[in-house]
Every structure is written in C-alpha cells, then in structure tokens.
Design an enzyme around this catalytic site. Structure first.
Site, PDB file in Angstrom:
ATOM      1  N   ASN A 130       0.496  -1.378   0.210  1.00  0.00           N
ATOM      2  CA  ASN A 130      -0.065  -0.169  -0.084  1.00  0.00           C
ATOM      3  C   ASN A 130       1.021   0.923  -0.208  1.00  0.00           C
ATOM      4  OD1 ASN A 130      -1.863   1.801   0.373  1.00  0.00           O
ATOM      5  ND2 ASN A 130      -2.842   1.121   2.101  1.00  0.00           N
TER       6      ASN A 130
ATOM      7  N   ARG B 110      -2.570  -2.280  -3.667  1.00  0.00           N
ATOM      8  CA  ARG B 110      -3.639  -0.967  -3.111  1.00  0.00           C
ATOM      9  C   ARG B 110      -4.042   0.315  -3.850  1.00  0.00           C
ATOM     10  NH1 ARG B 110      -6.383   1.135   2.697  1.00  0.00           N
ATOM     11  NH2 ARG B 110      -7.978   2.072   1.671  1.00  0.00           N
TER      12      ARG B 110
ATOM     13  N   GLU C 211      -7.767  -5.989   4.470  1.00  0.00           N
ATOM     14  CA  GLU C 211      -8.014  -5.208   3.655  1.00  0.00           C
ATOM     15  C   GLU C 211      -6.581  -5.882   2.730  1.00  0.00           C
ATOM     16  OE1 GLU C 211      -8.512  -1.039   5.358  1.00  0.00           O
ATOM     17  OE2 GLU C 211      -9.577  -1.025   3.206  1.00  0.00           O
TER      18      GLU C 211
ATOM     19  N   ARG D 124     -12.319  14.898   8.045  1.00  0.00           N
ATOM     20  CA  ARG D 124     -13.141  15.467   7.153  1.00  0.00           C
ATOM     21  C   ARG D 124     -14.698  15.649   8.292  1.00  0.00           C
ATOM     22  NH1 ARG D 124     -11.697   9.840   4.775  1.00  0.00           N
ATOM     23  NH2 ARG D 124      -9.500  10.633   3.946  1.00  0.00           N
TER      24      ARG D 124
ATOM     25  N   HIS E 268     -13.275   2.188   0.206  1.00  0.00           N
ATOM     26  CA  HIS E 268     -12.724   1.729   1.105  1.00  0.00           C
ATOM     27  C   HIS E 268     -13.813   0.143   0.391  1.00  0.00           C
ATOM     28  CE1 HIS E 268     -13.378   4.169   4.719  1.00  0.00           C
ATOM     29  NE2 HIS E 268     -11.795   4.289   4.875  1.00  0.00           N
TER      30      HIS E 268
END
Ligand code: AMP
Length: 398
Positions: free
Chosen positions: A7, A91, A384, A241, A180
């Site tokens: 990643n 990823r 993941e 956020r 996601h």
C-alpha cells in the site's frame, strides 16, 4: 503461494507478506519518509522483534529494495529467496468507472491508473510509483492492482449520480465512486460466512468506522449505495473530514474568510470532523476522554458522529427495503463499544437490538445482537490485505 501486499503512499509504504496456502501473515512493515530526510523501514516478522533500518531512500524503488532485502534477511526475513514470492498485490485508490474488479498489471492497467490521476491526485500517482518500482526490481513477478473503488461499481445510477448539470458527469466523470471497497467486500463475504448464508441472499449494512469512515449498503452481495462520494470527503463525520454539509456553506464561508477554494478544500478535509467540532483531537479515544471529563464540544462531536451514522443506517434500510445484518469494522467499529451502543440505541422500531453483554468485546468476530433482534449485529475485524492477497492469487493463478 507467498504474496507481498503493498500500500504505497506519496512518502510512505505499508506492506505485508502472507502465506496464501493457509492465509497466515508472515511479516508486516512500514517505510516512512521516502524521498525526505530520515527515511526509515520498520519490519516485523510475526512472533519476532521489530527490525529497523535507517537509510536514505530517495524514491519508491529504493524503499522497495530495502523491503525486499528485509524479506530475505537471514535473521528477520520470511523468504529463503525472492523466487519464493509468487506475486505482488497493490492497493490502488481510484479505478474510476474503468475497474469493476481487480486486474493483473499490464500497460493498459497502468494507463487506466494514470487516467484516474485527476480523481485520486494524491494516491494514484504514488500507487503507480509502487507498481513501477516493483516492475523494475522484480520483472518476472506478476502484479495485481486492487482498487478501493471497484466494489462500488455495481451501484445503480440513481445511487451514484449527483443532481448537477449532466455535462459535468460527461466531461469530468463527476459522480459518486465510494471508497473502502476492499474492506466492505471483505465484510460482505465474512458476514455471509458467519450467518451461514450465500451473500446473494443478504442485505448488509457495512459500517467501516475509523479515522476515515464510510457505510455501504450491500444487497445480494453487491454494493447498492455507499456514503463516500467523488472523493472520501462525503458522508459520515470523520477524524478530520466534515462529511455531508450544505454545499452552499462553501461560498458563504469563502466570501467571509477570504479563503481560496484550495484552502476551503484543506479546511474540510484536514481541520473539520471530530477535530474541528471538538477542538481536541481527530482521534476518537481522545475525544471520548475529553467528553468524559466534561468537555461539551467533545461530547457534541460524539453525538453528531452517532447521529450521522444512524441517519445513513435508516436511509440504507429504506433503500434496500430491509436489512439482515449491520456490521461494525475498522478502528472505532472494532474497538469502540460505547459508540456501537449509541449507534444501535433506540433503533428497535427497525428491529435493531444490541445485547450489552455481547457488545463487551473488542477486535474479534462476534455477534452483538439480542436473541430477539430482527437484524443481526456483527463485529468483524476488517482485513483489506488478505482480500488483496486473495485477489492476487486468484488472478495470477489463471
Ligand atoms: P483506523 O483508521 O481504522 O485505524 O481507526 C482509527 C480510529 O479508531 C481512531 O480515531 C481511534 O481513536 C479509534 N479507536 C481505536 N481504538 C479505539 C477504542 N478502544 N475506543 C475507541 N476508539 C478507538
């Protein structure tokens, strides 16, 4: 087969090696400060101590070379030689509307990742740098790209379109993509296994609640709707956020504060959310501690977060005409039992009843619902990397 999962960020890189014969994790690590002073690799072989290498790494190729050296290191490594590595899975953040699934890396795949640079300006270039570095260092090892957006490509147009003039969709592909996706896909598959059902028979709401947070409505094994949008800013309130706001607040604030669009974008992504409301921290634990000590803004941020999650759960139950299971995952979803309790509170009208005793659990697969709850409530630690490794094996074995 042993698979390296990477990643890649702009100045950091996370990796794992999994033995896919039994899906066990062999090692994991992190490279920080790539291309800047103080580059460092921290490598952990499972069951052994951390191994740290501090050395200048001027780009991703240097960083990945240090990772490969660590993998075959005679004391800290997990491979006898590089030939034991069957494939690499990457990823990749944004696949736009080009990728509905993972793909083997070839020229067309790399070009498509490049084409999505405008949609993922921070992540996609870094993801591609990681892929190209691996090509250089391991030209004979197959590579697979796994996209964060791919799982959401099954959304119908009424879920993914914004009611802006249609030309912006046509010209710039402005629409909801969702993120996601690899985590939500893992949740859908694992939940089906736990429930002993085929994913095609189920309606699931997957709640990925971490520093970044999103919900997905998964109907018959496919994504029907999700809370993140064109970018990860839309939807839930997150660490930094803002999630959903009235878009008209943007010009309203910009005019009064004399802010540029770029400054507004930074403010909404980096200074809002739990941090912006509480003024304490973006970390849910810090906010919880502050609220417990009487900080009213911290308590308000928590209530707002819960309110927004409930809002989406209600919406998704309506959109799917029901729900068999709600699943909690990611840092807060897996560990934050108070938040889970508050989210599920006063939802008995919808058939959602949390069992307080069952909810006293962290970080492992569990059922959290009462016996008489119509909707099952599940805790599933997301994985993941395992999902990326599974796709990598499936695609490279073909
Ligand atoms: P993630 O982005 O998935 O790593 O999740 C990070 C978030 O999970 C942080 O805001 C943490 O505060 C939160 N988190 C981790 N452990 C706990 C816990 N025990 N209780 C509440 N929040 C937690």
């Amino acid at each position: 087969m042993k698979v390296l999962v990477i990643n890649c960020g702009s100045s950091s890189l996370k990796y794992q090696v999994l033995n896919m014969d039994d899906e066990s994790l062999l090692c994991k690590g992190l490279v920080e400060k790539i291309g800047i002073e103080g580059s460092m690799l921290t490598h952990t072989k499972i069951g052994a101590d951390k191994f740290v290498v501090e050395a200048p790494m001027k780009n991703h190729t240097d960083a990945i070379q240090y990772v490969l050296d660590a993998l075959v290191d005679k004391d800290h490594g997990v491979l006898g030689s590089m030939s034991e590595l069957g494939a690499v899975g990457h990823r990749v953040l944004h696949g736009g509307d080009k990728f509905t699934a993972s793909c083997v890396v070839d020229e067309a795949c790399k070009q498509a990742i490049r084409d999505c640079f405008p949609l993922g300006p921070l992540h996609n270039p870094a993801n591609l740098m990681g892929i190209e570095a691996c090509e250089k260092l391991m030209p004979n090892t197959p590579q697979v790209a796994v996209f964060d957006t791919a799982f959401h490509q099954t959304m119908p147009a009424e879920s993914f379109m914004y009611a802006l003039p249609y030309e912006y969709y046509e010209k710039y592909a402005v629409r909801k993509y969702g993120f996601h996706g690899t985590s939500h896909r893992y949740i859908a598959q694992t939940a089906a296994k736990m429930l002993g059902k085929d994913p095609k028979e189920l309606k699931i709401i997957s709640c990925h609640l971490g520093n970044g947070a999103s919900l997905a409505a998964i109907k018959n094994g496919e994504c029907y709707d999700t809370s993140m949008g064109l970018t990860p800013l839309e939807g839930l309130i997150m660490g930094t956020r803002c999630g959903d706001i009235d878009p008209a607040a943007i010009p309203f604030i910009a005019e009064r504060e004399g802010m540029t669009l770029k400054e507004i974008d930074t403010m909404m992504n980096k200074k809002s959310g739990m941090l912006g409301v509480s003024g304490v921290s973006s970390d849910f634990r810090d906010v919880e501690n502050a609220a417990n000590e009487g900080n009213e803004r911290a308590a308000l941020a928590q209530k707002m977060f819960v309110h927004r999650v409930k809002h989406y759960i209600g919406a998704y139950i309506a959109e799917m005409n029901g729900c068999d299971a709600i699943v909690f995952t990611a840092g807060l979803g897996e560990n934050g039992k108070t938040m889970r309790k508050w989210i599920c509170e006063d939802m008995d009208y919808l058939g959602i009843k949390l069992c307080d005793k069952c909810n006293d659990v962290r970080g492992k697969e569990a059922f959290l619902n009462t016996e008489d709850s119509k909707v099952k409530i599940l805790l599933i630690p997301t994985n993941e990397e395992l999902m990326i490794a599974r796709d990598t094996v499936e695609l490279t074995a073909k």
